[in-house]
Design a protein around this motif. Structure first.
Motif, PDB file in Angstrom:
ATOM      1  N   TYR A   1      -6.084   1.657  -7.887  1.00 39.65           N
ATOM      2  CA  TYR A   1      -5.496   0.183  -8.070  1.00 39.65           C
ATOM      3  C   TYR A   1      -5.520   0.080  -9.624  1.00 39.65           C
ATOM      4  O   TYR A   1      -6.576   0.229 -10.360  1.00 39.65           O
ATOM      5  CB  TYR A   1      -6.415  -0.750  -7.283  1.00 39.65           C
ATOM      6  CG  TYR A   1      -7.694  -0.721  -7.215  1.00 39.65           C
ATOM      7  CD1 TYR A   1      -8.267  -1.571  -8.122  1.00 39.65           C
ATOM      8  CD2 TYR A   1      -8.501  -0.115  -6.342  1.00 39.65           C
ATOM      9  CE1 TYR A   1      -9.763  -1.574  -8.202  1.00 39.65           C
ATOM     10  CE2 TYR A   1      -9.820   0.017  -6.416  1.00 39.65           C
ATOM     11  CZ  TYR A   1     -10.497  -0.314  -7.275  1.00 39.65           C
ATOM     12  OH  TYR A   1     -11.724  -0.712  -7.337  1.00 39.65           O
TER      13      TYR A   1
ATOM     14  N   THR B   1     -10.767   0.106   4.220  1.00 47.24           N
ATOM     15  CA  THR B   1     -10.211   1.559   4.247  1.00 47.24           C
ATOM     16  C   THR B   1     -11.158   2.596   3.750  1.00 47.24           C
ATOM     17  O   THR B   1     -11.164   3.748   4.289  1.00 47.24           O
ATOM     18  CB  THR B   1      -8.880   1.835   3.199  1.00 47.24           C
ATOM     19  OG1 THR B   1      -8.021   0.600   3.307  1.00 47.24           O
ATOM     20  CG2 THR B   1      -8.257   2.828   3.269  1.00 47.24           C
TER      21      THR B   1
ATOM     22  N   LEU C   1      -9.006   6.069  -3.551  1.00 51.22           N
ATOM     23  CA  LEU C   1      -8.070   4.795  -3.591  1.00 51.22           C
ATOM     24  C   LEU C   1      -8.030   4.264  -5.072  1.00 51.22           C
ATOM     25  O   LEU C   1      -9.062   4.156  -5.903  1.00 51.22           O
ATOM     26  CB  LEU C   1      -9.114   3.667  -2.979  1.00 51.22           C
ATOM     27  CG  LEU C   1      -9.144   3.763  -1.488  1.00 51.22           C
ATOM     28  CD1 LEU C   1     -10.283   2.921  -0.845  1.00 51.22           C
ATOM     29  CD2 LEU C   1      -7.886   3.346  -0.551  1.00 51.22           C
TER      30      LEU C   1
ATOM     31  N   ALA D   1      -6.929  -7.654  -1.505  1.00 51.55           N
ATOM     32  CA  ALA D   1      -7.166  -6.124  -1.967  1.00 51.55           C
ATOM     33  C   ALA D   1      -8.436  -5.734  -1.977  1.00 51.55           C
ATOM     34  O   ALA D   1      -8.830  -4.690  -1.652  1.00 51.55           O
ATOM     35  CB  ALA D   1      -6.395  -6.140  -3.098  1.00 51.55           C
ATOM     36  N   ARG D   2      -9.413  -6.463  -2.439  1.00 53.21           N
ATOM     37  CA  ARG D   2     -10.794  -5.919  -2.175  1.00 53.21           C
ATOM     38  C   ARG D   2     -11.351  -5.716  -0.808  1.00 53.21           C
ATOM     39  O   ARG D   2     -11.919  -4.721  -0.603  1.00 53.21           O
ATOM     40  CB  ARG D   2     -11.955  -7.104  -2.919  1.00 53.21           C
ATOM     41  CG  ARG D   2     -11.500  -7.273  -4.534  1.00 53.21           C
ATOM     42  CD  ARG D   2     -12.442  -8.380  -4.874  1.00 53.21           C
ATOM     43  NE  ARG D   2     -12.166  -8.771  -6.338  1.00 53.21           N
ATOM     44  CZ  ARG D   2     -12.991  -9.249  -7.084  1.00 53.21           C
ATOM     45  NH1 ARG D   2     -14.368  -9.467  -6.826  1.00 53.21           N
ATOM     46  NH2 ARG D   2     -12.529  -9.538  -8.371  1.00 53.21           N
TER      47      ARG D   2
ATOM     48  N   GLN E   1     -11.371   4.661  -6.719  1.00 53.76           N
ATOM     49  CA  GLN E   1     -12.615   4.818  -6.012  1.00 53.76           C
ATOM     50  C   GLN E   1     -12.725   6.155  -5.153  1.00 53.76           C
ATOM     51  O   GLN E   1     -11.752   6.176  -4.204  1.00 53.76           O
ATOM     52  CB  GLN E   1     -12.776   3.753  -5.049  1.00 53.76           C
ATOM     53  CG  GLN E   1     -13.333   2.296  -5.847  1.00 53.76           C
ATOM     54  CD  GLN E   1     -13.993   1.220  -4.835  1.00 53.76           C
ATOM     55  OE1 GLN E   1     -14.173   1.550  -3.792  1.00 53.76           O
ATOM     56  NE2 GLN E   1     -13.600  -0.155  -5.308  1.00 53.76           N
TER      57      GLN E   1
ATOM     58  N   ILE F   1      -9.666  -2.684   0.428  1.00 56.82           N
ATOM     59  CA  ILE F   1     -10.208  -1.504  -0.043  1.00 56.82           C
ATOM     60  C   ILE F   1     -11.559  -1.015   0.438  1.00 56.82           C
ATOM     61  O   ILE F   1     -11.676   0.048   1.042  1.00 56.82           O
ATOM     62  CB  ILE F   1     -10.554  -1.634  -1.449  1.00 56.82           C
ATOM     63  CG1 ILE F   1      -9.115  -1.439  -2.230  1.00 56.82           C
ATOM     64  CG2 ILE F   1     -11.516  -0.560  -2.138  1.00 56.82           C
ATOM     65  CD1 ILE F   1      -9.138  -1.833  -3.950  1.00 56.82           C
TER      66      ILE F   1
ATOM     67  N   LEU G   1      -9.048  -8.034  -9.040  1.00 52.97           N
ATOM     68  CA  LEU G   1      -8.076  -7.913  -7.814  1.00 52.97           C
ATOM     69  C   LEU G   1      -8.101  -9.234  -6.987  1.00 52.97           C
ATOM     70  O   LEU G   1      -9.139  -9.806  -6.946  1.00 52.97           O
ATOM     71  CB  LEU G   1      -8.795  -6.714  -6.897  1.00 52.97           C
ATOM     72  CG  LEU G   1      -8.638  -5.333  -7.395  1.00 52.97           C
ATOM     73  CD1 LEU G   1      -9.638  -4.452  -6.674  1.00 52.97           C
ATOM     74  CD2 LEU G   1      -7.131  -4.924  -7.375  1.00 52.97           C
TER      75      LEU G   1
ATOM     76  N   ILE H   1       0.933  -1.244  -0.019  1.00 49.04           N
ATOM     77  CA  ILE H   1       0.045   0.032  -0.030  1.00 49.04           C
ATOM     78  C   ILE H   1       0.960   1.234   0.206  1.00 49.04           C
ATOM     79  O   ILE H   1       1.724   1.252   0.695  1.00 49.04           O
ATOM     80  CB  ILE H   1      -0.900   0.188   1.181  1.00 49.04           C
ATOM     81  CG1 ILE H   1      -1.787  -1.171   1.452  1.00 49.04           C
ATOM     82  CG2 ILE H   1      -1.690   1.344   1.249  1.00 49.04           C
ATOM     83  CD1 ILE H   1      -1.532  -1.973   2.816  1.00 49.04           C
TER      84      ILE H   1
ATOM     85  N   ASP I   1      -0.094  -2.643  -4.642  1.00 43.16           N
ATOM     86  CA  ASP I   1      -1.455  -3.286  -5.003  1.00 43.16           C
ATOM     87  C   ASP I   1      -2.648  -2.033  -4.772  1.00 43.16           C
ATOM     88  O   ASP I   1      -3.161  -1.949  -5.542  1.00 43.16           O
ATOM     89  CB  ASP I   1      -1.896  -4.232  -4.004  1.00 43.16           C
ATOM     90  CG  ASP I   1      -1.117  -5.399  -4.002  1.00 43.16           C
ATOM     91  OD1 ASP I   1      -1.007  -6.244  -5.043  1.00 43.16           O
ATOM     92  OD2 ASP I   1      -0.075  -5.629  -2.952  1.00 43.16           O
ATOM     93  N   VAL I   2      -2.278  -1.257  -3.808  1.00 43.37           N
ATOM     94  CA  VAL I   2      -3.444  -0.065  -3.643  1.00 43.37           C
ATOM     95  C   VAL I   2      -2.861   1.040  -3.384  1.00 43.37           C
ATOM     96  O   VAL I   2      -1.966   1.091  -2.378  1.00 43.37           O
ATOM     97  CB  VAL I   2      -4.493  -0.566  -2.493  1.00 43.37           C
ATOM     98  CG1 VAL I   2      -5.297   0.454  -2.217  1.00 43.37           C
ATOM     99  CG2 VAL I   2      -5.015  -1.899  -2.592  1.00 43.37           C
TER     100      VAL I   2
END
Length: 296
Positions: free
Chosen positions: A270, A287, A268, A280-281, A156, A284, A276, A96, A140-141
């Motif tokens: 990615y 977060t 966010l 990771a999903r 997002q 997300i 994903l 991240i 990844d993010v």
């Protein structure tokens, strides 16, 4: 030929820009990647890439096929994940990135709580005040503040952040409260290198106004610039989260609110909308909830 595997190989070549890079990501050999691409092109009857000794680029047919491959592979991934989503917990490595101060204040605590809940996760967090290429650096993010230039990433929206002009009560008593952004031209402003030589755009009765401000103190980091404003050196321009504790304690006051620049988005970001991994999903979603205070 395993069509799904060949399609996945094709997508990796397109994303990483070379057969060698794709082989590295896939953990495969270069000849195996070459064979998979050749077999796919032979079966389709079209050339998917233009190749030279120096570079590889998608053909028009390749660009169209790439979009279709993403949808097909995402559908397969979704079908498999639906069967295991309820029982599975996220596991594995997740990288991240976030801006330094925002990451310290808001993202790092969320990541800490995340690994406390999911002890099978290993999170690697990079706090950097620069735009990171997620694919090239294996991230990844990402959390980004401001308008996005990279259209290859999925974004997002999480919320928005105001940009404020602030000054200490002591400075305001000595110099007076600015009534218009042009009053800043007479002030000894505290400058931040990344902001450049101008502040704004201020909203001046529907018109945008940028000002070339002056000051005898400049920092390449936010924290000491905020401290200088608190010490009474002069006004500063910061994102709301950067000065929130000092506004709450009344060590700083907001000025020129009627001329405030447009708020900036928090996103966010990615790669690959629906491809994903589950970890990771889940991160997300986690977060987005953790940063809910920034929703308008």
């Amino acid at each position: 030929m395993d069509k799904l595997k060949a399609m996945h190989t094709f997508v990796q070549i397109a994303d990483h820009g070379s057969l060698t890079a794709a082989a590295g990501v896939l953990g495969s050999s270069l000849p195996a990647v070459v064979r998979a691409l050749a077999g796919l092109e032979l079966q389709l009857g079209v050339r998917l890439f233009n190749r030279t000794t120096r570079r590889i680029s998608l053909t028009e047919e390749g660009r169209h096929y790439l979009d279709r491959c993403r949808h097909v592979l995402a559908a397969v991934d979704d079908a498999e994940s639906v069967l295991t989503r309820e029982a599975a917990e996220p596991r594995g490595l997740l990288s991240i990135t976030a801006p330094v101060l925002f990451g310290q204040m808001h993202v790092a605590p969320a990541v800490t709580r995340f690994v406390q809940k999911y002890d099978g996760m290993h999170c690697r967090m990079l706090l950097l005040d620069r735009v990171v290429n997620l694919l090239e650096e294996g991230i990844d993010v990402g959390i980004r503040i401001g308008e996005l230039d990279d259209s290859t990433l999925v974004a997002q929206p999480v919320g928005r952040i105001r940009r404020l002009v602030v000054a200490s009560p002591a400075w305001l008593r000595l110099h007076g409260v600015p009534k218009h952004p042009r009053d800043l031209l007479k002030a000894n402003c505290v400058r931040v290198t990344d902001q450049g030589p101008t502040w704004g755009p201020f909203n001046d009765q529907g018109r945008q106004l940028r000002l070339a401000i002056n000051g005898n103190l400049e920092f390449n980091q936010i924290a000491p610039a905020v401290a200088a404003c608190v010490a009474g050196i002069g006004p500063g321009s910061f994102f709301s989260y950067q000065v929130a504790p000092f506004l709450k304690s009344k060590a700083l006051r907001t000025v020129l609110e009627d001329f405030e620049p447009p708020s900036q988005p928090i996103n966010l970001v990615y790669p690959h909308a629906r491809m994903l991994p589950m970890r990771a999903r889940i991160f997300i979603d986690w977060t987005r909830h953790a940063l809910r205070e920034f929703r308008p």
